[in-house]
Design an enzyme around this catalytic site. Structure first.
Site, PDB file in Angstrom:
ATOM      1  CE1 TYR A  78      -6.520   4.472  -0.748  1.00 59.72           C
ATOM      2  CE2 TYR A  78      -4.496   4.377   0.529  1.00 59.72           C
ATOM      3  CZ  TYR A  78      -5.790   3.958   0.301  1.00 59.72           C
ATOM      4  OH  TYR A  78      -6.348   3.031   1.118  1.00 59.72           O
ATOM      5  CE  LYS A  95      -8.500  -2.670  -2.574  1.00 62.40           C
ATOM      6  NZ  LYS A  95      -8.880  -1.713  -1.544  1.00 62.40           N
ATOM      7  CG  HIS A 100     -11.495   0.690   1.311  1.00 63.91           C
ATOM      8  ND1 HIS A 100     -10.778   1.256   0.296  1.00 63.91           N
ATOM      9  CD2 HIS A 100     -10.660   0.690   2.383  1.00 63.91           C
ATOM     10  CE1 HIS A 100      -9.579   1.600   0.724  1.00 63.91           C
ATOM     11  NE2 HIS A 100      -9.475   1.255   2.001  1.00 63.91           N
ATOM     12  CB  SER A 106      -0.867  -0.028   1.266  1.00 58.78           C
ATOM     13  OG  SER A 106      -1.397   1.237   1.541  1.00 58.78           O
ATOM     14  CB  THR A 160      -7.334   2.612  -3.802  1.00 60.79           C
ATOM     15  OG1 THR A 160      -6.615   1.394  -3.639  1.00 60.79           O
ATOM     16  CG2 THR A 160      -8.532   2.606  -2.868  1.00 60.79           C
TER      17      THR A 160
HETATM   18  C1  LIG Z   1      -6.134  -2.572   8.275  1.00 63.27           C
HETATM   19  C2  LIG Z   1      -6.531  -2.374   6.842  1.00 63.27           C
HETATM   20  C3  LIG Z   1      -5.803  -1.480   6.066  1.00 63.27           C
HETATM   21  C4  LIG Z   1      -6.163  -1.262   4.744  1.00 63.27           C
HETATM   22  N1  LIG Z   1      -5.412  -0.401   3.980  1.00 63.27           N
HETATM   23  C5  LIG Z   1      -5.713  -0.248   2.668  1.00 63.27           C
HETATM   24  C6  LIG Z   1      -4.913   0.585   1.845  1.00 63.27           C
HETATM   25  O1  LIG Z   1      -3.945   1.187   2.290  1.00 63.27           O
HETATM   26  N2  LIG Z   1      -5.261   0.687   0.532  1.00 63.27           N
HETATM   27  C7  LIG Z   1      -6.352   0.044  -0.002  1.00 63.27           C
HETATM   28  O2  LIG Z   1      -6.638   0.161  -1.204  1.00 63.27           O
HETATM   29  N3  LIG Z   1      -7.123  -0.748   0.772  1.00 63.27           N
HETATM   30  C8  LIG Z   1      -6.823  -0.908   2.074  1.00 63.27           C
HETATM   31  N4  LIG Z   1      -7.617  -1.719   2.848  1.00 63.27           N
HETATM   32  C9  LIG Z   1      -8.778  -2.388   2.247  1.00 63.27           C
HETATM   33  C10 LIG Z   1      -8.331  -3.718   1.627  1.00 63.27           C
HETATM   34  O3  LIG Z   1      -7.457  -3.496   0.546  1.00 63.27           O
HETATM   35  C11 LIG Z   1      -9.513  -4.536   1.119  1.00 63.27           C
HETATM   36  O4  LIG Z   1     -10.256  -3.794   0.158  1.00 63.27           O
HETATM   37  C12 LIG Z   1     -10.452  -5.019   2.204  1.00 63.27           C
HETATM   38  O5  LIG Z   1      -9.779  -5.213   3.426  1.00 63.27           O
HETATM   39  C13 LIG Z   1     -11.099  -6.323   1.752  1.00 63.27           C
HETATM   40  O6  LIG Z   1     -11.994  -6.781   2.699  1.00 63.27           O
HETATM   41  P1  LIG Z   1     -11.636  -7.931   3.783  1.00 63.27           P
HETATM   42  O7  LIG Z   1     -10.856  -7.251   4.849  1.00 63.27           O
HETATM   43  O8  LIG Z   1     -12.992  -8.384   4.228  1.00 63.27           O
HETATM   44  O9  LIG Z   1     -10.836  -8.997   3.079  1.00 63.27           O
HETATM   45  C14 LIG Z   1      -7.270  -1.959   4.176  1.00 63.27           C
HETATM   46  C15 LIG Z   1      -7.991  -2.862   4.976  1.00 63.27           C
HETATM   47  C16 LIG Z   1      -7.632  -3.075   6.278  1.00 63.27           C
HETATM   48  C17 LIG Z   1      -8.431  -4.065   7.098  1.00 63.27           C
END
Ligand SMILES: Cc1cc2nc3c(=O)[nH]c(=O)nc-3n(C[C@H](O)[C@H](O)[C@H](O)COP(=O)(O)O)c2cc1C
Length: 283
Positions: A29, A151, A175, A6, A55
């Site tokens: 981002y 995304k 997300h 990320s 994203t």
């Molecule tokens: C702690 C955490 C940090 C995340 N950070 C990002 C990020 O920096 N960029 C991003 O596109 N998605 C981020 N996400 C979202 C994930 O990429 C993803 O879309 C999402 O967690 C999928 O759902 P799930 O947790 O049920 O597998 C984050 C999710 C979590 C739980």
């Protein structure tokens, strides 16, 4: 199976590239500071990231009730409850004392005026650009020049625009439910997006994948790729790095077993026929 790093990760792109031979992608981002974005794209290219994951659903930060309740902040505030919580996790505290990496490695030191967590929080809060538009996506695609994955698509109109943008794949995602309370689940949105654009672009999905069976269900509904966010973090929290490997192993085994019980040895032959009628969303 690549992993995605990320923009907001602790380790920098260069740090990851220096420590792994595994293929990895970079998640971007779009921020107001376009110079910073250009440099990030160039750094991802130099590190030979296999794809750029852009994203699109975090240009405005959602109201995250759990974060508000827990008082999550960067840098962390030394409140009484944080201190008490830390005292119950001595192994983690020792590990953190020994690590060199306590910042957001892709940002701190790469933006003028951002040298620590305090200035970072201030900078980040102002940086997500709510005016992101399809012209920006085009500009990023051109600058990157490699595989581009969009995304955060949840509706058919955006999926069609994603096709027009020339992206290589899109990820149906809300997300992980972290942005908008009450948003439609990705597995629910998936079939109608696959029906609308699945023959023109690869459709992937994330959100709620906790087991190999979830992976297979998404595949059966047309997802050509699935991602996990929390599932590996649960493994990490429980057992550290071996826990991440264990989580992936469990998901893989469940996928294999479910395929076998469904009468399949090849993923490419699995269709929605394996699903019980009436139990899944349709387009
Ligand atoms: C702690 C955490 C940090 C995340 N950070 C990002 C990020 O920096 N960029 C991003 O596109 N998605 C981020 N996400 C979202 C994930 O990429 C993803 O879309 C999402 O967690 C999928 O759902 P799930 O947790 O049920 O597998 C984050 C999710 C979590 C739980």
């Amino acid at each position: 199976m690549p992993f995605t790093l990320s923009t907001m990760s602790i380790c920098s792109i260069e740090d990851i590239a220096a420590h792994t031979k595994a293929p990895f992608w970079f998640q971007l981002y779009v921020m107001r500071d376009r110079g910073f974005i250009e440099r990030l794209i160039d750094r991802a290219k130099a590190a030979r990231c296999g794809a750029l994951v852009l994203t699109l659903d975090l240009q405005i930060l959602g109201q995250r009730h759990k974060d508000l309740k827990n008082g999550l902040s960067a840098p962390p505030k030394p409140t009484l409850s944080t201190m008490l919580n830390l005292m119950t996790k001595p192994r983690w505290c020792l590990g953190m004392l020994g690590t060199k990496r306590r910042q957001f490695g892709n940002i701190v030191g790469h933006v003028s005026g951002v040298g620590d967590m305090g200035s970072l929080a201030e900078w980040t809060a102002k940086q997500f650009d709510p005016q992101l538009n399809w012209g920006d996506v085009e500009w990023i695609k051109k600058r990157w020049g490699g595989k581009l994955i969009l995304k955060g698509i949840q509706d058919v109109e955006d999926a069609r625009l994603a096709v027009d943008s020339g992206a290589d794949a899109l990820i149906v995602s809300n997300h992980g439910g972290r942005q908008l309370d009450g948003a439609e689940s990705s597995i629910h949105a998936l079939p109608r997006i696959v029906e609308a654009v699945g023959s023109q672009i690869e459709v992937h999905m994330d959100g709620g994948i906790r087991s190999g069976q979830d992976v297979l269900k998404a595949w059966a509904l047309g997802a050509k790729g699935t991602y996990i966010g929390r599932a590996f973090l649960y493994g990490l929290g429980a057992m550290g790095q071996p826990g991440v490997a264990k989580a992936l192993e469990i998901i893989h085994k469940e996928l294999d077993l479910t395929m076998a019980f469904s009468g399949h040895t090849q993923l490419k032959n699995v269709t929605r026929e394996i699903l019980l009628p009436g139990t899944y969303p349709t387009a």
